[in-house]
Design an enzyme around this catalytic site. Structure first.
Site, PDB file in Angstrom:
ATOM      1  N   PHE A  50     -86.135 -27.179 -14.827  1.00  0.00           N
ATOM      2  CA  PHE A  50     -87.100 -27.849 -13.948  1.00  0.00           C
ATOM      3  C   PHE A  50     -86.422 -28.356 -12.664  1.00  0.00           C
ATOM      4  O   PHE A  50     -86.728 -27.902 -11.554  1.00  0.00           O
ATOM      5  CB  PHE A  50     -87.796 -28.969 -14.741  1.00  0.00           C
ATOM      6  CG  PHE A  50     -88.384 -30.053 -13.910  1.00  0.00           C
ATOM      7  CD1 PHE A  50     -89.285 -29.759 -12.886  1.00  0.00           C
ATOM      8  CD2 PHE A  50     -88.045 -31.387 -14.130  1.00  0.00           C
ATOM      9  CE1 PHE A  50     -89.834 -30.764 -12.095  1.00  0.00           C
ATOM     10  CE2 PHE A  50     -88.590 -32.387 -13.346  1.00  0.00           C
ATOM     11  CZ  PHE A  50     -89.475 -32.085 -12.325  1.00  0.00           C
ATOM     12  N   THR A  99     -83.805 -24.147 -22.283  1.00  0.00           N
ATOM     13  CA  THR A  99     -85.102 -24.736 -21.899  1.00  0.00           C
ATOM     14  C   THR A  99     -85.565 -24.259 -20.525  1.00  0.00           C
ATOM     15  O   THR A  99     -86.683 -24.540 -20.124  1.00  0.00           O
ATOM     16  CB  THR A  99     -85.027 -26.288 -21.883  1.00  0.00           C
ATOM     17  OG1 THR A  99     -83.879 -26.673 -21.106  1.00  0.00           O
ATOM     18  CG2 THR A  99     -84.914 -26.848 -23.278  1.00  0.00           C
ATOM     19  N   ASN A 105     -65.411 -28.244 -19.178  1.00  0.00           N
ATOM     20  CA  ASN A 105     -65.259 -26.921 -18.554  1.00  0.00           C
ATOM     21  C   ASN A 105     -65.537 -26.969 -17.053  1.00  0.00           C
ATOM     22  O   ASN A 105     -64.807 -26.384 -16.252  1.00  0.00           O
ATOM     23  CB  ASN A 105     -66.193 -25.907 -19.224  1.00  0.00           C
ATOM     24  CG  ASN A 105     -65.696 -25.538 -20.619  1.00  0.00           C
ATOM     25  OD1 ASN A 105     -64.491 -25.513 -20.880  1.00  0.00           O
ATOM     26  ND2 ASN A 105     -66.620 -25.252 -21.523  1.00  0.00           N
ATOM     27  N   TYR A 163     -77.974 -37.217 -27.056  1.00  0.00           N
ATOM     28  CA  TYR A 163     -78.174 -37.127 -25.603  1.00  0.00           C
ATOM     29  C   TYR A 163     -77.512 -38.317 -24.909  1.00  0.00           C
ATOM     30  O   TYR A 163     -76.698 -38.151 -23.997  1.00  0.00           O
ATOM     31  CB  TYR A 163     -79.668 -37.108 -25.322  1.00  0.00           C
ATOM     32  CG  TYR A 163     -80.064 -36.930 -23.879  1.00  0.00           C
ATOM     33  CD1 TYR A 163     -79.896 -35.712 -23.230  1.00  0.00           C
ATOM     34  CD2 TYR A 163     -80.645 -37.982 -23.153  1.00  0.00           C
ATOM     35  CE1 TYR A 163     -80.285 -35.533 -21.910  1.00  0.00           C
ATOM     36  CE2 TYR A 163     -81.048 -37.812 -21.829  1.00  0.00           C
ATOM     37  CZ  TYR A 163     -80.869 -36.584 -21.216  1.00  0.00           C
ATOM     38  OH  TYR A 163     -81.262 -36.422 -19.903  1.00  0.00           O
ATOM     39  N   THR A 189     -88.190 -38.061 -14.116  1.00  0.00           N
ATOM     40  CA  THR A 189     -88.590 -37.259 -12.960  1.00  0.00           C
ATOM     41  C   THR A 189     -89.578 -36.185 -13.411  1.00  0.00           C
ATOM     42  O   THR A 189     -89.444 -35.650 -14.512  1.00  0.00           O
ATOM     43  CB  THR A 189     -87.335 -36.629 -12.315  1.00  0.00           C
ATOM     44  OG1 THR A 189     -86.443 -37.686 -11.968  1.00  0.00           O
ATOM     45  CG2 THR A 189     -87.676 -35.835 -11.069  1.00  0.00           C
TER      46      THR A 189
HETATM   47  P1  NAD Z   1     -84.551 -28.783 -18.169  1.00  0.00           P
HETATM   48  O1  NAD Z   1     -84.492 -28.728 -19.653  1.00  0.00           O
HETATM   49  O2  NAD Z   1     -85.758 -28.234 -17.494  1.00  0.00           O
HETATM   50  O3  NAD Z   1     -83.283 -28.070 -17.533  1.00  0.00           O
HETATM   51  C1  NAD Z   1     -82.034 -27.998 -18.151  1.00  0.00           C
HETATM   52  C2  NAD Z   1     -81.466 -26.596 -17.906  1.00  0.00           C
HETATM   53  O4  NAD Z   1     -80.155 -26.505 -18.496  1.00  0.00           O
HETATM   54  C3  NAD Z   1     -82.309 -25.507 -18.569  1.00  0.00           C
HETATM   55  O5  NAD Z   1     -82.525 -24.454 -17.657  1.00  0.00           O
HETATM   56  C4  NAD Z   1     -81.463 -25.060 -19.755  1.00  0.00           C
HETATM   57  O6  NAD Z   1     -81.719 -23.731 -20.144  1.00  0.00           O
HETATM   58  C5  NAD Z   1     -80.059 -25.281 -19.219  1.00  0.00           C
HETATM   59  N1  NAD Z   1     -79.047 -25.463 -20.260  1.00  0.00           N
HETATM   60  C6  NAD Z   1     -79.115 -26.274 -21.345  1.00  0.00           C
HETATM   61  N2  NAD Z   1     -77.983 -26.186 -22.069  1.00  0.00           N
HETATM   62  C7  NAD Z   1     -77.171 -25.300 -21.412  1.00  0.00           C
HETATM   63  C8  NAD Z   1     -75.873 -24.795 -21.656  1.00  0.00           C
HETATM   64  N3  NAD Z   1     -75.160 -25.162 -22.723  1.00  0.00           N
HETATM   65  N4  NAD Z   1     -75.350 -23.902 -20.771  1.00  0.00           N
HETATM   66  C9  NAD Z   1     -76.065 -23.487 -19.685  1.00  0.00           C
HETATM   67  N5  NAD Z   1     -77.306 -23.933 -19.417  1.00  0.00           N
HETATM   68  C10 NAD Z   1     -77.848 -24.835 -20.262  1.00  0.00           C
HETATM   69  O7  NAD Z   1     -84.343 -30.311 -17.773  1.00  0.00           O
HETATM   70  P2  NAD Z   1     -84.358 -31.015 -16.342  1.00  0.00           P
HETATM   71  O8  NAD Z   1     -85.390 -32.068 -16.379  1.00  0.00           O
HETATM   72  O9  NAD Z   1     -84.382 -30.011 -15.262  1.00  0.00           O
HETATM   73  O10 NAD Z   1     -82.942 -31.760 -16.372  1.00  0.00           O
HETATM   74  C11 NAD Z   1     -81.824 -31.287 -15.649  1.00  0.00           C
HETATM   75  C12 NAD Z   1     -80.683 -32.287 -15.783  1.00  0.00           C
HETATM   76  O11 NAD Z   1     -81.084 -33.553 -15.278  1.00  0.00           O
HETATM   77  C13 NAD Z   1     -80.231 -32.511 -17.231  1.00  0.00           C
HETATM   78  O12 NAD Z   1     -78.828 -32.620 -17.259  1.00  0.00           O
HETATM   79  C14 NAD Z   1     -80.874 -33.818 -17.588  1.00  0.00           C
HETATM   80  O13 NAD Z   1     -80.141 -34.516 -18.563  1.00  0.00           O
HETATM   81  C15 NAD Z   1     -80.863 -34.556 -16.259  1.00  0.00           C
HETATM   82  N6  NAD Z   1     -81.918 -35.584 -16.213  1.00  0.00           N
HETATM   83  C16 NAD Z   1     -83.228 -35.241 -16.069  1.00  0.00           C
HETATM   84  C17 NAD Z   1     -84.201 -36.231 -16.053  1.00  0.00           C
HETATM   85  C18 NAD Z   1     -85.660 -35.929 -15.867  1.00  0.00           C
HETATM   86  O14 NAD Z   1     -86.470 -36.855 -15.909  1.00  0.00           O
HETATM   87  N7  NAD Z   1     -86.089 -34.704 -15.640  1.00  0.00           N
HETATM   88  C19 NAD Z   1     -83.824 -37.573 -16.228  1.00  0.00           C
HETATM   89  C20 NAD Z   1     -82.487 -37.873 -16.407  1.00  0.00           C
HETATM   90  C21 NAD Z   1     -81.534 -36.864 -16.378  1.00  0.00           C
END
Ligand code: NAD
Ligand code: UDP
Length: 312
Positions: free
Chosen positions: A12, A36, A98, A144, A174
Site C-alpha cells: 500500500f 501482502t 540485511n 510486530y 495511514t
Molecule cells: P502492506 O502490507 O501493504 O505492505 C508491506 C509490503 O511488504 C507488501 O508489499 C509485502 O508483500 C512486503 N513484504 C512483507 N514481507 C516481506 C519480506 N520479507 N520481503 C520482501 N517484501 C516483504 O503494508 P503498508 O501499510 O504499506 O506498510 C508498509 C510499511 O509501513 C510496513 O513496514 C509497516 O510496518 C509500516 N507502517 C504502516 C502503517 C500503516 O498505517 N499503513 C503504520 C505504521 C507502520
C-alpha cells in the site's frame, strides 16, 4: 537522478512512494515478496524505463548499488502480521540487518518505516517520541511491535557503530487508495462492508480511538525526512493528530457512502490499544514545517472512490 530502493514497494504505502519518487525524476527499484503486496499496485509503472521490479524476500541478503533505501517491507495489518509471527519477526530483524548491511557496504542512506506500535497500548497521551511505550512482549501483537522495536535498535546501533546514515519514522495509522480489500485494517474493512451493504464489524465497544493519516501526507513527510541533514536520525512521529473513536469512524463511512449497513459488535482482539494520537511537534520542527493537509472526510472520499472501482 538518484537511484532508490524501496523494499515492500508493491504494498500500500510502498506503491504510492515508488510512483512519487519516479515522478520526481529518480530511478526506482521496487523489491517485494508479494506477501501482502500486489503487482497490480505498481503495474502502471512497468512501462517506465527508470522503474525496476524485483521479487525478493529481505530475510535473505540482496546486493545492489543505490543512493537511498526506504525499508518498508513488513506486513502491517494485525491479521497478516499474526498469520506467521515468526516470519514477521524475521522480516523486521533479519530484513533490517540485511538492508543495513547493504547500506553500510554501498554507503547509502536508509530510512526505516517504524510504527506507533512501538508505544504499544500507550499510557501517555498523545505519544511523544520520548515515550518508551507499554508493549506486552509475549502478546499476539508482539511479533510486530517487538520486531519493529528491535529494528529501531539495529538502526541506531548501525549508525553509532558503523556510521551508517540512518533515519527512523514512526508511522501512525495511514490509509488511502491501494489498500488491499482483504487487508483487514479498519478503514478498508469498513469501506468494503459499507459499499457491499454488509454489517460493519466494530471490535469491542468501538470507543477505542485512532488518529488517521492520508497516504500523501505520509509520503511527503518520509521524503522530507530522507532529505534532512545527516545528523537527524529520529525516530520522528508521522501522523495526523485528529483522533476519532472507531464508532465515529464507522458512522462517518456509513454516511459518506450512503450505505444501508448496520453496526455489528465483535470481541476486541487481545492487546488492542485503547487510544492513539501522535505528538507531531518534532516532525513540524525538523521537516520544514510539515503538517498533514488532508483531513479524514476528504481522504475517506478519495479512498471510497478507489474502492468503488475495484469491488463489485
Ligand atoms: P502492506 O502490507 O501493504 O505492505 C508491506 C509490503 O511488504 C507488501 O508489499 C509485502 O508483500 C512486503 N513484504 C512483507 N514481507 C516481506 C519480506 N520479507 N520481503 C520482501 N517484501 C516483504 O503494508 P503498508 O501499510 O504499506 O506498510 C508498509 C510499511 O509501513 C510496513 O513496514 C509497516 O510496518 C509500516 N507502517 C504502516 C502503517 C500503516 O498505517 N499503513 C503504520 C505504521 C507502520
Ligand atoms: N477494528 C474494528 N473493526 C475492524 C478492524 C479493526 O473495530 O474490522 C478496530 C481494531 O480493533 C482497532 C482499530 O479498529 O481498535 C484499528 O485497527 P487496525 O487493524 O486498522 O489498526 P491497529 O490496531 O494496528 O491500529
Amino acid at each position: 537522478m538518484k537511484k532508490i530502493l524501496v523494499t515492500g514497494g508493491a504494498g500500500f504505502i510502498g506503491s504510492h512512494l515508488c510512483e512519487r519518487l519516479l515522478n520526481e525524476g529518480n530511478e526506482v527499484i521496487c523489491l517485494d515478496n508479494y506477501f501482502t503486496g500486489a503487482k497490480s499496485n505498481i503495474i502502471h509503472l512497468l512501462d517506465n524505463p527508470y522503474f525496476e521490479l524485483v521479487r525478493h524476500d529481505i530475510t535473505t541478503p540482496f546486493f545492489i548499488e543505490v543512493d537511498e533505501i526506504y525499508n518498508l517491507a513488513c506486513p502491517a495489518s494485525p491479521v497478516h502480521y499474526q498469520y506467521n509471527p515468526i516470519k514477521t519477526i524475521k522480516t523486521s530483524v533479519m530484513g533490517s540487518i540485511n538492508m543495513l548491511g547493504l547500506a553500510k557496504r554501498i554507503k547509502a542512506k536508509i530510512l526505516q518505516a517504524s510504527t506507533s506500535e512501538v508505544y504499544g497500548d500507550p499510557q501517555i497521551h498523545p505519544q511523544p517520541e520520548s515515550y518508551w511505550g507499554h508493549v506486552n512482549p509475549i502478546g499476539s501483537r508482539s511479533c510486530y511491535d517487538e520486531g519493529k522495536r528491535c529494528a529501531e535498535s539495529l538502526f541506531v546501533n548501525y549508525q553509532k557503530q558503523n556510521n551508517v546514515n540512518v533515519k527512523i519514522v514512526r508511522i501512525f495509522n495511514t490509509y488511502g487508495p491501494k489498500m488491499h480489500p482483504n487487508d483487514g485494517r479498519v478503514i478498508s474493512n469498513f469501506i468494503v462492508q459499507a459499499l457491499q451493504n454488509k454489517n460493519i464489524s466494530v471490535y469491542g465497544d468501538g470507543k477505542q480511538s485512532r488518529s488517521f493519516q492520508y497516504i500523501d501526507d505520509l509520503n511527503e513527510a518520509m521524503i522530507r525526512m530522507m532529505n534532512t541533514d545527516d545528523k537527524i536520525i529520529g525516530p520522528v512521529n508521522i501522523g495526523n493528530p485528529n483522533e476519532y473513536s472507531i464508532i465515529e469512524l464507522a458512522k462517518k463511512i456509513i454516511k459518506i457512502t450512503g450505505s444501508e449497513s448496520k453496526i455489528e459488535y465483535f470481541p476486541l482482539p487481545e492487546d488492542d490499544p485503547i487510544q492513539r494520537q501522535p505528538d507531531i511537534s518534532m516532525a513540524k520542527k525538523i521537516l520544514n514545517n510539515w503538517s498533514p493537509k488532508i483531513e479524514l472526510e476528504e481522504g475517506l472520499i478519495k479512498t471510497i472512490n478507489y474502492f468503488k472501482n475495484i469491488i463489485k
